[in-house]
Write an enzyme that holds these catalytic residues in place. Sequence first.
Site, PDB file in Angstrom:
ATOM      1  N   ASN A  99      13.380  -4.664 -22.046  1.00  8.58           N
ATOM      2  CA  ASN A  99      13.971  -6.456 -22.105  1.00  8.58           C
ATOM      3  C   ASN A  99      13.601  -7.556 -20.833  1.00  8.58           C
ATOM      4  O   ASN A  99      13.514  -7.255 -19.479  1.00  8.58           O
ATOM      5  CB  ASN A  99      15.670  -6.596 -21.537  1.00  8.58           C
ATOM      6  CG  ASN A  99      16.039  -5.456 -22.876  1.00  8.58           C
ATOM      7  OD1 ASN A  99      16.290  -6.010 -24.019  1.00  8.58           O
ATOM      8  ND2 ASN A  99      17.588  -4.506 -22.042  1.00  8.58           N
ATOM      9  N   HIS A 129       7.502  -6.537  -6.948  1.00 11.10           N
ATOM     10  CA  HIS A 129       8.967  -7.799  -7.580  1.00 11.10           C
ATOM     11  C   HIS A 129       8.816  -8.606  -8.477  1.00 11.10           C
ATOM     12  O   HIS A 129       9.263  -8.794  -9.631  1.00 11.10           O
ATOM     13  CB  HIS A 129       9.724  -8.160  -6.467  1.00 11.10           C
ATOM     14  CG  HIS A 129      11.565  -8.279  -6.964  1.00 11.10           C
ATOM     15  ND1 HIS A 129      12.320  -7.698  -7.473  1.00 11.10           N
ATOM     16  CD2 HIS A 129      11.429 -10.148  -6.705  1.00 11.10           C
ATOM     17  CE1 HIS A 129      13.548  -8.963  -7.663  1.00 11.10           C
ATOM     18  NE2 HIS A 129      12.647  -9.709  -7.568  1.00 11.10           N
ATOM     19  N   CYS A 148      17.043  -6.871  -4.093  1.00 11.77           N
ATOM     20  CA  CYS A 148      16.729  -6.013  -5.583  1.00 11.77           C
ATOM     21  C   CYS A 148      16.947  -4.383  -5.570  1.00 11.77           C
ATOM     22  O   CYS A 148      16.836  -4.139  -4.580  1.00 11.77           O
ATOM     23  CB  CYS A 148      15.593  -6.155  -5.836  1.00 11.77           C
ATOM     24  SG  CYS A 148      14.976  -5.547  -7.480  1.00 11.77           S
ATOM     25  N   HIS A 184      10.537  -3.885 -15.118  1.00  7.50           N
ATOM     26  CA  HIS A 184      11.416  -2.318 -16.160  1.00  7.50           C
ATOM     27  C   HIS A 184      11.393  -2.237 -17.032  1.00  7.50           C
ATOM     28  O   HIS A 184      11.248  -3.189 -18.024  1.00  7.50           O
ATOM     29  CB  HIS A 184      13.211  -2.116 -13.935  1.00  7.50           C
ATOM     30  CG  HIS A 184      13.725  -3.050 -15.708  1.00  7.50           C
ATOM     31  ND1 HIS A 184      13.618  -4.436 -15.004  1.00  7.50           N
ATOM     32  CD2 HIS A 184      14.757  -2.822 -16.144  1.00  7.50           C
ATOM     33  CE1 HIS A 184      14.903  -4.962 -14.976  1.00  7.50           C
ATOM     34  NE2 HIS A 184      15.404  -4.153 -15.948  1.00  7.50           N
ATOM     35  N   SER A 235      18.365  -7.418 -16.470  1.00  8.77           N
ATOM     36  CA  SER A 235      19.500  -7.914 -15.446  1.00  8.77           C
ATOM     37  C   SER A 235      19.117  -8.404 -13.599  1.00  8.77           C
ATOM     38  O   SER A 235      19.410  -8.510 -13.431  1.00  8.77           O
ATOM     39  CB  SER A 235      20.554  -6.785 -15.167  1.00  8.77           C
ATOM     40  OG  SER A 235      19.387  -5.727 -14.756  1.00  8.77           O
ATOM     41  N   GLN A 278      14.019   0.924 -19.681  1.00  6.21           N
ATOM     42  CA  GLN A 278      14.881   1.760 -20.325  1.00  6.21           C
ATOM     43  C   GLN A 278      14.535   2.076 -21.098  1.00  6.21           C
ATOM     44  O   GLN A 278      13.770   2.552 -22.426  1.00  6.21           O
ATOM     45  CB  GLN A 278      16.326   1.346 -20.554  1.00  6.21           C
ATOM     46  CG  GLN A 278      16.522   0.247 -19.326  1.00  6.21           C
ATOM     47  CD  GLN A 278      18.674   0.024 -19.463  1.00  6.21           C
ATOM     48  OE1 GLN A 278      19.318   0.279 -19.929  1.00  6.21           O
ATOM     49  NE2 GLN A 278      19.092  -1.144 -19.719  1.00  6.21           N
ATOM     50  N   CYS A 319      13.516  -2.519  -5.898  1.00  6.30           N
ATOM     51  CA  CYS A 319      12.115  -2.271  -5.234  1.00  6.30           C
ATOM     52  C   CYS A 319      13.011  -1.458  -4.082  1.00  6.30           C
ATOM     53  O   CYS A 319      13.939  -0.814  -3.865  1.00  6.30           O
ATOM     54  CB  CYS A 319      12.629  -3.637  -4.191  1.00  6.30           C
ATOM     55  SG  CYS A 319      11.931  -5.504  -4.861  1.00  6.30           S
ATOM     56  N   HIS A 345      12.599  -7.712 -11.463  1.00  7.86           N
ATOM     57  CA  HIS A 345      12.149  -6.447 -11.201  1.00  7.86           C
ATOM     58  C   HIS A 345      11.286  -6.247 -12.557  1.00  7.86           C
ATOM     59  O   HIS A 345      11.988  -5.431 -12.918  1.00  7.86           O
ATOM     60  CB  HIS A 345      12.777  -5.466 -10.428  1.00  7.86           C
ATOM     61  CG  HIS A 345      11.421  -4.781  -9.410  1.00  7.86           C
ATOM     62  ND1 HIS A 345      11.311  -4.767  -8.610  1.00  7.86           N
ATOM     63  CD2 HIS A 345      11.064  -3.613  -9.935  1.00  7.86           C
ATOM     64  CE1 HIS A 345      10.612  -3.876  -7.909  1.00  7.86           C
ATOM     65  NE2 HIS A 345      10.486  -3.298  -8.806  1.00  7.86           N
TER      66      HIS A 345
HETATM   67  P1  H2U Z   1      17.881  -4.090 -18.149  1.00 11.54           P
HETATM   68  O1  H2U Z   1      17.961  -5.631 -17.063  1.00 11.54           O
HETATM   69  O2  H2U Z   1      17.946  -3.682 -19.256  1.00 11.54           O
HETATM   70  O3  H2U Z   1      19.738  -4.349 -18.518  1.00 11.54           O
HETATM   71  O4  H2U Z   1      18.074  -2.767 -17.384  1.00 11.54           O
HETATM   72  C1  H2U Z   1      18.554  -2.323 -15.918  1.00 11.54           C
HETATM   73  C2  H2U Z   1      18.837  -1.101 -15.882  1.00 11.54           C
HETATM   74  O5  H2U Z   1      19.600  -0.741 -14.646  1.00 11.54           O
HETATM   75  C3  H2U Z   1      20.929  -1.451 -16.616  1.00 11.54           C
HETATM   76  O6  H2U Z   1      20.745  -0.559 -17.763  1.00 11.54           O
HETATM   77  C4  H2U Z   1      20.727  -0.129 -14.369  1.00 11.54           C
HETATM   78  C5  H2U Z   1      21.531  -0.918 -15.170  1.00 11.54           C
HETATM   79  O7  H2U Z   1      22.558  -0.044 -16.251  1.00 11.54           O
HETATM   80  N1  H2U Z   1      21.191  -0.264 -12.979  1.00 11.54           N
HETATM   81  C6  H2U Z   1      21.023   1.337 -12.405  1.00 11.54           C
HETATM   82  O8  H2U Z   1      20.759   2.235 -12.783  1.00 11.54           O
HETATM   83  N2  H2U Z   1      21.014   0.877 -11.074  1.00 11.54           N
HETATM   84  C7  H2U Z   1      21.731  -0.427 -10.890  1.00 11.54           C
HETATM   85  O9  H2U Z   1      21.738   0.007  -9.475  1.00 11.54           O
HETATM   86  C8  H2U Z   1      21.494  -0.926 -10.971  1.00 11.54           C
HETATM   87  C9  H2U Z   1      21.179  -1.399 -12.099  1.00 11.54           C
HETATM   88 ZN    ZN Z   2      12.129  -6.029  -6.964  1.00 14.22          ZN
END
Ligand code: H2U
Ligand code: ZN
Length: 348
Positions: A155, A115, A52, A168, A163, A170, A55, A166
């Site tokens: 989201n 996580h 992840c 989180h 995505s 934005q 993490c 974990h």
């Molecule tokens: P989402 O799950 O809402 O997509 O948010 C995850 C965000 O994390 C996504 O905008 C960022 C992605 O660009 N990200 C990073 O900043 N670093 C990473 O190593 C992978 C994902």
């Molecule tokens: Zn994680």
Amino acid sequence: MDSSQIQLVPHRRFNPLTQEWVLVSPHRAQRPWLGKVEDRPGSGQCEYDPKCYLCPGNERAGGARNPRYKSIFAFDNDYPALLADSPDFERNEDHLIVARSERGICRVVCFSPRHDLTIAGMKPEQVREVVDCWANETEALAAIPWVHHVQIFENRGALMGASNPHPHCQIWATSTVPTEPAKELISFLQYRADKKSCLLCDYLRLELQRRERVVCENGSFAAIVPYWAVWPFETLVLSKRHAQDLSQLTAAERNDLAAMLGGLTRRYDNLFETSFPYSMGFHQRPTDGLNHEQWHLHAHYYPPLLRSATVQKFMVGFELLAMPQRDLTPETAAQRLRDAGETHHLDK
Ligand code: H2U
Ligand code: ZN
């Protein structure tokens, strides 16, 4: 027409925040559902996932390494949708080919080092830390002169485009006020000019009197399925005090907000005994240096699930081409969320 008749006939409802309409077709909800009841997806996550990118201690996709954080961790998005140093430009060809530059800052906030947790499973004091982080991030971004709006959003679940499981969210800070809050800003201003009061203070008072669409409330916040809800179990979380943004909340209000978000998301999880997907976010006053006293802090939850963990609403057909539509009435949705209770189904 009285409110019981409206439960039976197709009608339109008005959203005073966006000044848009939604078509409600309650008679359709009576049609039998012959669809399969799907198996419930289990959470199946572990406390730490070596793969992840959120993490503690792990390397992110961009090459940076996360600290071994113990509570909250906020960082600049490695793949930001906006750039702080975008060059200033404007293009206008006959008002048909029109473009303007947009600057922005994108942040990511991990709610917990764990996580496998969600807001629904976190302790109130842990969610309180998330609330404090949101307030601090808002304040810090708002202090940047060219930042005129701060959008916090989460989201949750692959269905909503998250995505990574974990926990989180934005934060996107932009140089202009985006479309949805811009519509709300106009409505707040118009309502205040007409009625000399606040649109959401008045709406909250009305809902707390009628109690038809109230899901839950505490000393400082209430969650309501708005009269004009588009998504099946959409809710509006309103601060009881007329505050403009998260940074203005007192310690007691922040605790109440944390408790509200935990309780509400547990209700969502309980509804279909799943980890309920949603997109949620706060609408705070623009950060353009004006006071925006007319603004009323609130959060929207937009969950797509309709009937079970796998039957979801899609905005297609008439909704994509004409206007949003729903079958289940907001009054029924609120009743079901009230009945869902706040003790998590996995803890029962
Ligand atoms: P989402 O799950 O809402 O997509 O948010 C995850 C965000 O994390 C996504 O905008 C960022 C992605 O660009 N990200 C990073 O900043 N670093 C990473 O190593 C992978 C994902
Ligand atoms: Zn994680």
